[in-house]
Design a protein around this motif. Structure first.
Motif, short mmCIF file in Angstrom:
data_model
loop_
_atom_site.label_atom_id
_atom_site.label_comp_id
_atom_site.label_asym_id
_atom_site.label_seq_id
_atom_site.Cartn_x
_atom_site.Cartn_y
_atom_site.Cartn_z
N ASP A 21 0.99 -1.02 -0.01
CA ASP A 21 -0.05 0.01 0.00
C ASP A 21 0.69 1.26 0.04
O ASP A 21 0.51 2.27 -0.48
CB ASP A 21 -0.94 -0.07 1.27
N ARG B 162 2.11 1.99 -3.51
CA ARG B 162 1.23 2.39 -4.41
C ARG B 162 0.70 3.76 -4.06
O ARG B 162 0.54 4.54 -5.16
CB ARG B 162 0.15 1.54 -4.12
N GLU B 163 0.51 4.10 -2.89
CA GLU B 163 0.29 5.35 -2.23
C GLU B 163 1.38 6.65 -2.94
O GLU B 163 0.77 7.57 -3.47
CB GLU B 163 0.03 5.66 -0.99
#
Length: 382
Positions: free
Chosen positions: A237, A240-241
């Motif tokens: 995550d 991806r962020e």
């Protein structure tokens, strides 16, 4: 992967192939050493001279777009071929034990001990050294674990760390151990069910990825570094962020390698800082495979193995055939008295890239790497 540039391994068998003088990204990014005198164009692009060829970011992109068809055959070859469907092999068919063993060197082991002391292998002995690097006790390797237990008792070490190291490092030197490779869930289940050997696991870590601030890692991955299982998931995550796969650099590198045959350095015009702080400060930082690997190893080594719920050592896995690097995760355990090294593999290039192109619904999370789409030329214990 096509367009990426994997640096050559160092001659030292146990060293990290992408680290020199402790500066991981400086050497995993080989073109940092190229002498250029960049200047900004009016449109914000960067201009540099390479021989008699003047290159701007705009021109690099133009070359990438105009010559993409010329490099398509090589791209297909690098991305799709060589995993065993037609030729080659993959992680599930390779003799991974032989690959991992080639660079496993317990003579380089060092592990922290209480009161600022540490255990270091020196020749054919395990030495307990103080803060001044003076040996206060030694035990032969291979050696008698009872001698290690006596050192623990004399120096007041609870938990028997010296005994553990003598027993396990002696087994490693004798070849009395086995590897077990699997996907993530079976890996952690095996570690949970076995007798943890946290001190030995920590001793197999190299010095190159121990500098990350635990609070920075926790903020980035939203996971406590003492919980490696949560960190592996949290990095998916986080990447991806805060980042994306650097497609412009990929295309420029594909042209550089497959069309211009390395005569002009195009990648340099797309490279940015990629440490944890820089990634968070510049949302959407473009990253390549070795940058994902470096950050993941730093996250896994942010706290000592003895402080981790499931002690791990990060591995750097190099696939020369496909010019790709990804992350391995291993631990050391005892099962019914036998020494076992479970290991798994993850690939944050894939998990980030799939999300960038909205392919997770079709291809899944993408982080699993113990599969038919990955292979290993070398496995480093950095």
């Amino acid at each position: 992967m096509t367009g990426e540039e994997t640096p050559p391994p160092r001659e030292n068998g146990a060293a990290d192939p992408a680290t020199e003088n402790g500066a991981a990204d400086a050497v995993t990014d080989p073109v940092e050493d190229v002498a250029t005198d960049p200047a900004a164009d009016d449109d914000g692009s960067v201009r540099a001279s390479a021989g008699d060829v003047e290159v701007t970011r705009r021109r690099a992109l133009g070359l990438a777009g105009g010559a993409a068809a010329l490099g398509a055959g090589k791209a297909v070859d690098n991305v799709l071929i060589g995993y065993g469907v037609v030729v080659g092999e993959n992680l599930t068919t390779q003799n991974l034990s032989a690959v991992a063993d080639e660079r496993l060197d317990p003579s380089l082991a060092e592990s922290p001990l209480p009161d600022g002391q540490r255990a270091a292998v020196r020749g054919d002995a395990l030495a307990v050294v103080d803060a001044d690097d003076k040996a206060v006790a030694t035990v032969s390797l291979p050696g008698d674990p009872d001698e290690g237990a006596a050192v623990d008792e004399r120096l007041g070490f609870g938990g028997g760390p010296v005994e553990e190291l003598v027993r396990d490092l002696s087994a490693l030197r004798r070849g009395e151990y086995e590897y077990v490779f699997s996907t993530r869930e079976p890996f952690f289940e095996r570690v949970d069910d076995a007798e943890s050997r946290a001190v030995t696991t920590g001793a197999l870590r190299g010095p190159y990825y121990a500098g990350a601030d635990p609070e920075t890692v926790e903020s980035f991955a939203d996971a406590d570094p003492s919980r490696p299982r949560a960190v592996l998931d949290g990095l998916v995550d986080g990447f991806r962020e805060y980042s994306s796969y650097d497609v412009p650099r990929y295309l420029a590198g594909s042209v550089e390698d497959n069309v211009l045959f390395g005569t002009v350095d195009l990648r340099q015009h797309f490279r940015t800082e990629a440490d944890f702080d820089a990634i968070r400060a510049d949302d959407g930082t473009g990253m390549f495979c070795w940058e994902f690997v470096n950050r993941s190893l730093e996250a896994l080594h942010a706290v000592p193995a003895r402080r981790q719920r499931r002690p791990v050592v990060g591995l750097k896995v190099v696939d020369d055939r496909h010019k790709h690097v990804y992350t391995g995760v291993a631990s050391v355990v005892r099962e019914s008295g036998d020494l076992v090294i479970p290991a798994t593999f993850v690939d944050y290039t894939h998990s980030t890239l799939y999300d960038d192109f909205s392919l997770t619904g079709l291809l899944g999370e993408g982080v699993e790497a113990y599969n038919e789409r990955h292979r290993a030329t070398d496995i480093y214990w950095p």
